[in-house]
Design a protein around this motif. Sequence first.
Motif, PDB file in Angstrom:
ATOM      1  N   SER A  15      -1.685   4.244  -9.826  1.00 23.08           N
ATOM      2  CA  SER A  15      -0.913   2.984 -10.217  1.00 23.08           C
ATOM      3  C   SER A  15      -1.876   1.863  -9.779  1.00 23.08           C
ATOM      4  O   SER A  15      -2.800   2.180  -8.800  1.00 23.08           O
ATOM      5  N   GLY A  17      -0.857  -1.377  -7.900  1.00 21.63           N
ATOM      6  CA  GLY A  17       0.266  -2.143  -7.486  1.00 21.63           C
ATOM      7  C   GLY A  17       1.531  -1.361  -7.884  1.00 21.63           C
ATOM      8  O   GLY A  17       1.577  -0.195  -7.496  1.00 21.63           O
ATOM      9  N   SER A  18       2.399  -2.163  -8.509  1.00 26.01           N
ATOM     10  CA  SER A  18       3.548  -1.362  -9.059  1.00 26.01           C
ATOM     11  C   SER A  18       3.474  -0.995 -10.303  1.00 26.01           C
ATOM     12  O   SER A  18       4.427  -0.498 -10.956  1.00 26.01           O
ATOM     13  N   LEU A 103      -0.260 -10.049 -11.594  1.00 24.52           N
ATOM     14  CA  LEU A 103      -0.497  -9.450 -10.161  1.00 24.52           C
ATOM     15  C   LEU A 103      -1.971  -9.961  -9.786  1.00 24.52           C
ATOM     16  O   LEU A 103      -2.245 -10.403  -8.616  1.00 24.52           O
ATOM     17  N   PHE A 110      -2.495  -5.578  -2.836  1.00 26.59           N
ATOM     18  CA  PHE A 110      -1.728  -4.588  -3.160  1.00 26.59           C
ATOM     19  C   PHE A 110      -2.449  -3.211  -3.184  1.00 26.59           C
ATOM     20  O   PHE A 110      -3.599  -3.197  -2.498  1.00 26.59           O
ATOM     21  N   ASP A 111      -1.661  -1.851  -3.150  1.00 28.93           N
ATOM     22  CA  ASP A 111      -2.295  -0.712  -3.204  1.00 28.93           C
ATOM     23  C   ASP A 111      -2.774  -0.127  -4.509  1.00 28.93           C
ATOM     24  O   ASP A 111      -2.039  -0.448  -5.824  1.00 28.93           O
ATOM     25  N   VAL A 112      -3.881   0.709  -4.671  1.00 33.40           N
ATOM     26  CA  VAL A 112      -4.379   0.964  -6.038  1.00 33.40           C
ATOM     27  C   VAL A 112      -4.197   2.696  -5.721  1.00 33.40           C
ATOM     28  O   VAL A 112      -4.924   3.057  -4.578  1.00 33.40           O
ATOM     29  N   GLN A 120      -5.893   0.507   0.288  1.00 33.75           N
ATOM     30  CA  GLN A 120      -4.821  -0.611   0.694  1.00 33.75           C
ATOM     31  C   GLN A 120      -5.712  -2.173   0.372  1.00 33.75           C
ATOM     32  O   GLN A 120      -6.984  -1.858   0.386  1.00 33.75           O
ATOM     33  N   CYS A 145     -10.743  -3.646  -9.242  1.00 30.42           N
ATOM     34  CA  CYS A 145     -10.323  -4.308  -7.827  1.00 30.42           C
ATOM     35  C   CYS A 145     -11.214  -4.024  -6.770  1.00 30.42           C
ATOM     36  O   CYS A 145     -11.952  -2.826  -6.662  1.00 30.42           O
TER      37      CYS A 145
END
Length: 196
Positions: A15, A17-18, A103, A110-112, A120, A145
Motif C-alpha cells: 500500500s 498510505g491508505s 496524498l 505516510f507509511d508505504v 515509515q 516516495c
Amino acid sequence: MPNFAGLITIDPKRSIGSITAMVTLEEVSTDTLQVTEHPVEQGANINDHAFVQPSEVVIRCGWSNSSLSGLLSGIGQSVSALFGGSAFGSDYVSSVYNQLLALQQSRIPFDVSTGKRTYQNMLMRSLALTTDPTSENALMCTVVCRQVIIVQTQATTLPPRDSQATPQATGEVANMGTKQVATAYPAPGGWQPPNG
C-alpha cells in the motif's frame, strides 16, 4: 443480485498510505549510507564519519476500470450521470489518480508497505503516468516516495553561573545588548610612543 461467493480475494499487503494498488509490477528500494571522502584517523569512531540517508522507494503499480472495484464504481457513476451528475473524469481510475494526487499534495508523512518491508514517514516525491490508446481505461503509474527523517529535540537549562567553575566558558549565553563599532581617529599631533 449476482453471486460473488465463488470469487477468491486475497488482501494485498502492499500500500501507499491508505491506497492499495490493484497490481504492483515493480518495487525498487534504495537505502544509502553516506561515507566521508576524507581520511579517518586510526581508532576514531567511524559513526562520526558516516550517516544513513533517507530511504527511497520506486513503485510501478496500476489499477483498471475493468476490475471488480472499477465495475462497481462504474455502476455508481452511471447512476450519478442519469440523475444529473457528470461522468467525465469520474471513473474508478480517475478517482484513484485523484487520491494519489491528494496524498502527494497533503505533504503529510505516510507509511508505504512493499512485499519486503514497511517504510515509515514517507512523502511522495513524484507521481508519473502515461496514457495512450492501450491504457485509456487503466492507470499505470510510477510513484517515487522518499523518507523524511524526523528527530526529537530537547531543551535544557544550565546551572546558575555562580555554581560553575568557569562561567565565562560554560555559562549560558547572556544578552549584552547591541554593540556598535566606534571609528578611531588619531590624536592631534599624531601618534606618540608610550615612552614619550
